[in-house]
Enzyme design. Structure first.
Site, mmCIF file in Angstrom:
data_model
loop_
_atom_site.group_PDB
_atom_site.id
_atom_site.type_symbol
_atom_site.label_atom_id
_atom_site.label_comp_id
_atom_site.label_asym_id
_atom_site.label_seq_id
_atom_site.Cartn_x
_atom_site.Cartn_y
_atom_site.Cartn_z
ATOM 1 N N GLY A 150 67.051 -51.785 55.704
ATOM 2 C CA GLY A 150 66.556 -52.802 56.619
ATOM 3 C C GLY A 150 67.257 -52.706 57.959
ATOM 4 O O GLY A 150 68.328 -52.102 58.083
ATOM 5 N N CYS A 151 66.664 -53.321 58.973
ATOM 6 C CA CYS A 151 67.220 -53.235 60.329
ATOM 7 C C CYS A 151 68.534 -54.001 60.458
ATOM 8 O O CYS A 151 69.541 -53.454 60.928
ATOM 9 C CB CYS A 151 66.209 -53.715 61.354
ATOM 10 S SG CYS A 151 65.457 -55.319 60.976
ATOM 11 N N TYR A 152 68.556 -55.259 60.028
ATOM 12 C CA TYR A 152 69.813 -56.009 60.059
ATOM 13 C C TYR A 152 70.893 -55.307 59.233
ATOM 14 O O TYR A 152 72.020 -55.120 59.718
ATOM 15 C CB TYR A 152 69.613 -57.433 59.536
ATOM 16 C CG TYR A 152 69.025 -58.419 60.511
ATOM 17 C CD1 TYR A 152 69.601 -58.644 61.758
ATOM 18 C CD2 TYR A 152 67.904 -59.162 60.168
ATOM 19 C CE1 TYR A 152 69.068 -59.573 62.644
ATOM 20 C CE2 TYR A 152 67.356 -60.106 61.046
ATOM 21 C CZ TYR A 152 67.946 -60.302 62.284
ATOM 22 O OH TYR A 152 67.416 -61.224 63.159
#
Length: 345
Positions: A150-152
């Site tokens: 995921g990006c976070y």
């Protein structure tokens, strides 16, 4: 030449993949799909591709024969939507890089609790490799299914990994404050991401309940070889792309900033997309690139370590990292088609 299929090519992550693969010297798009725009020319959906891409978007239901013509598929779909396609690909000896969340969480019960979707391919979870190259490079090279992070989590894991590996911070006293551009919410119409709703404002959301929390804790615990708990608060800021994460940690011992910088520089010295910097990272210096900038500050008064990291959520947080994984899977230099800086302003 690696033959590529992109499932979900008209979302923001999918479009960034199209952009990157279209310029990649060793990859070629064989087909692309879109749930909302099937039957349309891709260049009619994204007119920036006029004279560059002449492909028509297929529907996901039309790829049963097409899938045999490719070496790898990228799935850029909402959670719970990739199971049938991934199964079909693996059964046809086609490698998979999944940009969604369906194979990131190793415990199916935890996945179902946080995503509220039944996991239909639990037997694949033990074989899927978490696609963070800076942590799992050798496993990625031989993987058949990659769970693109995921990006976070990407921004957070890269910031915290060296400190946890060296055991210089308290594993159960980590507070994470992350801020993301609006593209992280996707391309679908949503009142909360309309210009009038999010411009000139900043807000925290999903406090104590963001679905990336178990992914972050799972991977941090793996790096630390012990259970790690975090407090993670994401925020929406009125910009299109980028993530800035600030991690607040308690130091276990007296250690100065210079020594921690030395630790981070050594840890990432062979990683082409992590830049350990002395200035405070800004999203504009990584926007449109696959780089992650990381800076360190030590507060001697409170014996605290502050780690600041910046990425482009659609690049290192999605499409760029996915292409980096493809390069590793097919024996290319991992920087191929990705080694370019941010364009400023």
């Amino acid at each position: 030449m690696v033959k590529v299929g992109i499932i979900g090519a008209t979302g923001y992550a999918g479009e960034n993949l199209v952009y990157l693969i279209n310029m990649h010297p060793e990859a070629k798009i064989e087909f692309m799909t879109s749930h909302n725009y099937s039957g349309m020319m891709y260049s009619d959906v994204y007119k920036n591709y006029n004279s560059f891409i002449q492909d028509v978007c297929l529907n996901e239901d039309d790829i049963k024969e097409k899938i045999k013509s490719v070496d790898v598929i990228f799935t850029a779909l909402p959670h719970g939507k990739s199971f049938d396609i991934v199964k079909m690909a693996v059964e046809n000896n086609v490698k998979v890089i999944d940009l969604g969340a369906d194979f990131r969480i190793k415990d199916a019960f935890v996945y179902e609790k946080w995503y509220r979707v039944e996991h239909k391919l639990q037997e694949y979870l033990k074989h899927a490799v978490y696609g963070l190259p800076e942590a799992n490079k050798d496993k990625i090279k031989s993987a058949k299914v990659i769970a693109n992070p995921g990006c976070y989590p990407t921004s957070i894991l890269l910031g915290l990994m060296p400190s946890l590996k060296e055991k210089i911070i308290d594993e159960n006293l980590i507070i994470i404050d992350s801020k993301s551009g609006v593209s992280g919410a996707g391309r679908s119409a949503n009142i909360g991401t309309l210009f009038c709703e999010c411009s000139e404002s900043i807000k925290a959301y999903n406090v104590l309940g963001h679905r990336h929390t178990p992914e972050i804790e799972q991977e941090l615990s793996s790096f630390a070889n012990t259970s790690v708990n975090v407090i993670f608060t994401p925020h929406l800021v009125p910009m299109i792309r980028g993530i800035l994460s600030v991690c607040y940690c308690r130091l276990k011992e007296d250690i100065n900033e210079e020594k921690i910088y030395s630790l981070y520089e050594k840890y990432y010295e062979k990683e082409p997309f992590v830049r350990v910097v002395t200035y405070l990272p800004e999203t504009r210096y990584v926007k449109g690139s696959n780089f992650c900038d990381i800076a360190i500050r030590v507060d001697e008064r409170t014996k605290s370590l502050i780690i600041i990291s910046a990425i482009d959520n659609l690049m290192k947080g999605a499409a760029g990292q996915a292409l980096q994984n493809m390069n590793l899977m097919f024996g290319f230099d991992e920087t191929l088609g990705l080694k370019f800086p941010s364009m400023v302003p």
